[in-house]
Structures are given as C-alpha cells and as structure tokens.
Design a protein around this motif. Structure first.
Motif, PDB file in Angstrom:
ATOM      1  N   PRO A   1      94.719  70.696  61.084  1.00  0.00           N
ATOM      2  CA  PRO A   1      94.345  71.303  62.364  1.00  0.00           C
ATOM      3  C   PRO A   1      95.390  71.105  63.465  1.00  0.00           C
ATOM      4  CG  PRO A   1      92.488  70.134  61.417  1.00  0.00           C
ATOM      5  CD  PRO A   1      93.688  69.778  60.598  1.00  0.00           C
ATOM      6  N   GLU A   2      95.961  69.914  63.545  1.00  0.00           N
ATOM      7  CA  GLU A   2      96.932  69.652  64.612  1.00  0.00           C
ATOM      8  C   GLU A   2      98.183  70.510  64.444  1.00  0.00           C
ATOM      9  OE1 GLU A   2      96.933  65.223  66.019  1.00  0.00           O
ATOM     10  OE2 GLU A   2      96.558  65.230  63.864  1.00  0.00           O
ATOM     11  N   LEU A   3      98.647  70.618  63.216  1.00  0.00           N
ATOM     12  CA  LEU A   3      99.841  71.434  62.967  1.00  0.00           C
ATOM     13  C   LEU A   3      99.564  72.918  63.216  1.00  0.00           C
ATOM     14  CD1 LEU A   3     101.188  69.718  59.711  1.00  0.00           C
ATOM     15  CD2 LEU A   3     102.036  69.433  62.041  1.00  0.00           C
ATOM     16  N   LEU A   4      98.396  73.380  62.798  1.00  0.00           N
ATOM     17  CA  LEU A   4      98.044  74.784  63.021  1.00  0.00           C
ATOM     18  C   LEU A   4      97.997  75.102  64.517  1.00  0.00           C
ATOM     19  CD1 LEU A   4      95.238  75.208  60.320  1.00  0.00           C
ATOM     20  CD2 LEU A   4      97.400  76.494  60.405  1.00  0.00           C
TER      21      LEU A   4
ATOM     22  N   LEU B   1     103.568  72.839  57.630  1.00  0.00           N
ATOM     23  CA  LEU B   1     102.367  73.538  57.180  1.00  0.00           C
ATOM     24  C   LEU B   1     102.459  73.976  55.722  1.00  0.00           C
ATOM     25  CD1 LEU B   1     101.468  75.708  60.296  1.00  0.00           C
ATOM     26  CD2 LEU B   1     100.020  73.965  59.230  1.00  0.00           C
ATOM     27  N   SER B   2     103.656  74.091  55.203  1.00  0.00           N
ATOM     28  CA  SER B   2     103.809  74.481  53.801  1.00  0.00           C
ATOM     29  C   SER B   2     103.245  73.421  52.864  1.00  0.00           C
ATOM     30  CB  SER B   2     105.277  74.743  53.470  1.00  0.00           C
ATOM     31  OG  SER B   2     106.031  73.544  53.552  1.00  0.00           O
ATOM     32  N   THR B   3     103.236  72.155  53.318  1.00  0.00           N
ATOM     33  CA  THR B   3     102.671  71.074  52.501  1.00  0.00           C
ATOM     34  C   THR B   3     101.280  70.650  52.988  1.00  0.00           C
ATOM     35  OG1 THR B   3     103.816  69.421  53.868  1.00  0.00           O
ATOM     36  CG2 THR B   3     104.936  70.173  51.866  1.00  0.00           C
TER      37      THR B   3
ATOM     38  N   ARG C   1     102.615  60.980  59.483  1.00  0.00           N
ATOM     39  CA  ARG C   1     103.629  62.016  59.238  1.00  0.00           C
ATOM     40  C   ARG C   1     103.383  63.233  60.136  1.00  0.00           C
ATOM     41  NH1 ARG C   1     102.924  59.871  54.037  1.00  0.00           N
ATOM     42  NH2 ARG C   1     101.403  61.432  53.381  1.00  0.00           N
ATOM     43  N   THR C   2     102.124  63.528  60.373  1.00  0.00           N
ATOM     44  CA  THR C   2     101.789  64.624  61.284  1.00  0.00           C
ATOM     45  C   THR C   2     102.278  64.315  62.692  1.00  0.00           C
ATOM     46  OG1 THR C   2      99.842  65.244  59.982  1.00  0.00           O
ATOM     47  CG2 THR C   2      99.890  65.952  62.285  1.00  0.00           C
ATOM     48  N   GLN C   3     102.058  63.110  63.142  1.00  0.00           N
ATOM     49  CA  GLN C   3     102.503  62.725  64.489  1.00  0.00           C
ATOM     50  C   GLN C   3     104.015  62.802  64.616  1.00  0.00           C
ATOM     51  OE1 GLN C   3     100.424  62.325  67.105  1.00  0.00           O
ATOM     52  NE2 GLN C   3      98.940  62.973  65.544  1.00  0.00           N
TER      53      GLN C   3
END
Length: 572
Positions: free
Chosen positions: A425-428, A418-420, A390-392
């Motif tokens: 780290p990747e999203l940040l 980022l809310s969930t 999901r991050t990818q």
C-alpha cells in the motif's frame, strides 16, 4: 568427554563393585575365600558393564535425538539401581521426552528413595503443574513451605511463578488460596493471593488482598505498585492518589515515585511529573531508568536544554540502547541547524527501531549539502531486515530524488520496488502521487485504484484520486464522492478538507468552498491550502484578504511551487 550423568553411572557401578560386598555373618565357608571373591568379582564386572553400557545407550540416544530410547534406558537403570542421582537424571530425561506420566512416577520413586530431598519434591511439584494435577499439588506445596520455614515469605511469593503454565487461572487461584490461607498473618501470603486473583481477572479480590498486605507491611513498595496497577485499570486518578500517599510516607521508594511520575504524564499532569522526576534525578543521578524518562519529558515540554543534557548523560551510563539516544540527539541538532553534528549522531545509530529513520535523515542532510550521490549511496548501503524496513528505504530514496527535483527517477525507484511488492500500500500510494508529478495522471489512477481494491477505506488514497480529478477539472461528481468518503474517514484532516474545498470550487459552490478552506487553513497553515484559499477569495472579489494570505504564506514558504504559481498569477 563423557557427560556428568555417565560419570555418575560409572561411579555408581564402581560403588556396586567395590562397596557393600563384605562376607555375610551367616555365610558358610563352603568354598575357599579365593573362589568366593573371584565369583563375586565376575558378578560385579557384569553389573558394571551393564550399568556403563545402559548409561551410554541413554546418553548417545539423546545426542542423536532419540528421546524415547534415551528415556527407556535411563528409566530402566533408575529402577534397577535406585540410586537418587540416576533417578534424578531419568526423571529429567522423561520430562525432556514429554513422557510426563513416567517422569511423575520416577519422581515418586525418587522421594521414596530420598524422602528428605527438597529437589525431588520441587521436581514432583513442577511435574504436577505440567500435568495439570492441581488436586495433588496442594500437599506437596504445603510440605515444601513447612520444610523451609526460614524462607517462608519468599517461597509464598514464588508460588504464582510456579503456576504460570496452568491454563485454568481460577483453579490456580483456588490452589493458592488453600495453601496461603494458614499464613494470613504474613503480608506475602496476601500478596500471593492477590497475584493469583489478578491472574484470574478477579480484580476486586486482588485489590482487597493487596490492601491487606499493605496493612501488615505499610512500607512494602512492591505491594504499593501492584495496588496502583490494579487501580489504574479503573481510574488513573485513584492510582495516582494512592501512590502519592505512599511516596509521601516513603520518600526513598524510587520505583513507586517513577511509576507515579509516569502515571502523571499519562494524565497530562506534566508539571507534577516533573517535580517527581527532579527528585528522582537528585537521588539517582546515574540511573538510566530515571534519566531516560526525564529526558523524554523535558523534550515533550520543549525544554531542549534539559533534554539534551540528560541524553548526553545517558551516553556515559550503561543504558543498553545507545542508538536511540544518538537518534534523539541527531534530531535536536537537525532542528537547531547543526547538520554536521546531527549527521555524526545519525551515523552512530547502528540498529534498533530508529535505524532506518536515522539513515534516511542522514541522507537528507547529505542532500542538503549538495552530496546527492553520497546520500543515495548511503541508502543503498543500508540493508533492511524486514519488508517494512526495505519499504521505508525505498520511500526515503524516492523522497530524496523528489527533493532533488528528479521526479522521474523517484518514480522509477518506486515502480521497481512494486515489481517485487505489487500489493504494497505505501509503495502504491507514493508511486501514484509521484506519477502525477511527472505528468502521468493515468498512472496515478492505475496505482491508486489498485490500492483502493486492496484497501477500500484508505482515506488518503480516496483523497488523492479525488483531488487529481478536481485539479484537472474532470469527473467532478465522482471526485466529490471520493473526497466526501475520505472526509468521513478522517473528518479533521486539513488536507482532505482542502481537497473538498477545491472540488466545491470547481463545481462553482464558492460559499461552501470558502467555508471549508477557511476551516482547513485554521487547522494547518499549509502553503497549498493558502494558495487555494487565496484563489477563492480573489474569485469572490475579496482581493485584499487574498493578497494578505498569499503574501504571508509566501514569506513563510518561499519554495513551494503551488503557492509560487498562485502568487505569480494574482500578485505579479
């Protein structure tokens, strides 16, 4: 429908009722025959009822998850009837209930009742292994080997599999040595001892026993492979040499040749590996196990023609992972500027490790074709099965939006994710970089500092914050310290070198800045590094060199914004 075990119990009960109950020779005819038969029939009916009832109790208890009651019922039935089928079932149920001591006692009863039963002896051996009673196991295994002399070799090879659950590998090795030693004229005996030694991390002994096996049977491919595996733990070259000799003497040994080719690739001896793969393809033109590594090696060497040919051939075989093949073919088409063909392949990646990457690439192609909404819809309709997937997908969508010039929308996508996943780290990291692109450096600081609180040694996060301060010409000493730490973590990263060169430039240390940027540009001729290098050269009044670097970089990267700004500034 009653289970086969209930049927067995019924059969047993009927056997007790109708068989083996003739008149004894010395039975006095005190009662009329009719009365005696009636009494015996009543007794048999009681026994039948008890047997059927107890079998049913045992099976229904198991079906309801009461393993103890099921085991109790079957054990009692086994002890009363002494029927081998009932004892076998009782032993099985006791094992299922993890009552291993009871199962072992039942196996002894089974062998007592049916002394020639191989199944009973095998069951007892398995139970001795499960209860870690290796000292009692040797006689059982020896007896089994002697009982089946026709399959002695294969049975010797099977022994280590039987002992897989034994945690004390040294004890298992000692047991195998004891059992196999009488058969030292058989290569399988030495191979069994080699396997046991390897499992016990006694590599020297394992290698010696494997050599003995090969002396007795020089063309044994399995032993040659085991020897090479042991040798490779110490020296890849030694393993290659031994397999090369074996293959030269056994040209049809496919697995040995395939392993040899893979070892050669690991040693970066690609041309030698290619020769073996060519022979493998010739001998096994339709084997997926051969075709796939041939295709990968060809692609690794830049031979896209051979790589494509073999990948397309794989699609016509029973290779199980067709999605991976379509992914690689899609990559080839994408690199060769065939977007429609690439898109078709990427759409056929329906699962596996490449699934998210394929969907992301397909979305990129759609974006390049001006179908940005269709591209986003493709990503939205892709369901990631894990947090990582999901991050990818989120990262792919944000990249899609950035490439479409919609940086603010890209940030919204990342911020929403980022809310969930606030500590991802990747999203940040991506949210921080995107925030700066939309002119909100304070958000970059918020996200990157959060990331560094989680991962203090995140080199790229350290670099991002340091470069942001250097680019804005603020907090330069702190920026230098951050970038220096990043560079210590990734000393050969050209982008971190670029940041160091830029902060040195901001600090007025032009000679150091130039040296750092020239090194970075030599590693990677990136357009942003070129822009920084050009600016420093211009500042040092080395304008001809600055013009040359900027022009060359602009020609190769006409759409880079940072480079375009430098060109506009210095080459109007």
């Amino acid at each position: 429908m009653p289970s086969k075990f209930i049927v067995a119990a019924l059969s047993l009960a009927l056997g007790l009722t109708h068989g083996g109950y003739g008149l004894a020779a010395d039975e006095p005819p005190a009662k009329p025959i009719a009365k005696r038969l009636a009494a015996r029939a009543a007794s048999s009916e009681d026994l039948l009822a008890r047997t059927v009832f107890q079998a049913l109790v045992g099976e229904f208890a198991l079906q309801r998850g009461d393993a103890k009651l099921g085991s109790d019922a079957w054990t009692d039935l086994a002890q009363r009837t002494r029927d081998p089928k009932v004892i076998a079932r009782a032993t099985e149920v006791a094992g299922f209930a993890r009552q291993y001591d009871r199962a072992l006692e039942l196996s002894k009863l089974w062998i007592e009742v049916e002394p020639n039963s191989t199944q009973a002896k095998q069951t007892q051996s398995s139970l001795l292994v499960m209860t870690n009673r290796l000292e009692d196991l040797a006689p059982q295994l020896t007896a089994l080997l002697e009982q089946d002399k026709a399959n002695l070799g294969s049975n010797l090879l099977h022994m280590n599999r039987m002992l897989t659950r034994v945690s004390d590998k040294k004890a298992a090795q000692a047991l195998i040595d004891r059992i196999a030693a009488p058969y030292d004229s058989l290569p399988e005996a030495h191979f069994a001892m080699a396997q046991a030694a390897s499992n016990a991390n006694d590599n020297l002994r394992a290698l010696n026993e494997t050599e003995k096996a090969l002396q007795l049977r020089p063309d044994w491919e399995m032993a040659a492979l085991a020897r090479a595996q042991l040798q490779a733990r110490q020296s890849g070259k030694t393993a290659i040499d031994s397999l090369s000799e074996f293959v030269s003497n056994n040209a049809a040994a496919r697995d040995a040749r395939l392993t040899l080719a893979r070892l050669l690739i690991a040693e970066k001896r690609y041309s030698e590996a290619r020769q073996h793969f060519d022979r493998l393809i010739k001998d096994n033109p339709d084997s997926p196990e051969v075709i796939y590594p041939v295709a990968m090696l060809a692609l690794q060497q830049g031979d896209t023609t051979t790589g494509r040919k073999q990948l397309e051939h794989l699609l016509s075989t029973d290779f199980p992972d067709k999605s991976t093949i379509h992914f690689f073919l899609g990559q080839l088409d994408q690199e060769q500027k065939k977007p429609e063909m690439a898109l078709e392949h990427f759409r056929q990646v329906t699962g596996g490790e490449q699934y998210i990457a394929a969907r992301s690439r397909a979305a990129q192609i759609l974006l390049q074709q001006g179908k940005s909404e269709e591209a986003r819809e493709l990503l939205h309709n892709t369901r990631g099965g894990t947090v990582a997937e999901r991050t990818q997908l989120t990262l792919a969508e944000s990249q899609l939006l950035r490439e479409a010039g919609r940086h603010n929308d890209a940030y919204i996508v990342l911020d929403s994710a980022l809310s969930t996943q606030p500590d991802n780290p990747e999203l940040l990291y991506e949210a921080g970089l995107t925030a700066e692109r939309i002119g909100k450096p304070e958000l970059l600081e918020t996200h990157i500092k959060h990331l560094l609180a989680i991962k203090p040694d995140h080199a790229h996060a350290l670099n991002a914050l340091g470069y942001s301060w250097a680019e804005r010409n603020v907090r330069l000493p702190e920026a230098h310290d951050l970038i220096a730490k990043a560079l210590s973590l990734a000393p050969e990263d050209p982008f971190i070198m670029d940041s160091m060169g830029w902060v040195l430039y901001r600090q007025g240390k032009l000679a150091e800045a130039l040296q750092t940027l020239e090194r970075a540009y030599k590693i990677k001729a990136d357009p942003e590094i070129a822009a920084h290098l050009g600016e420093i050269l211009w500042t040092l009044d080395r304008k001809d060199e600055a013009r040359r670097i900027l022009k060359e970089a602009a020609k190769a990267n006409p759409d880079n914004e940072v480079l375009a700004g430098a060109v506009k500034k210095y080459l109007p």
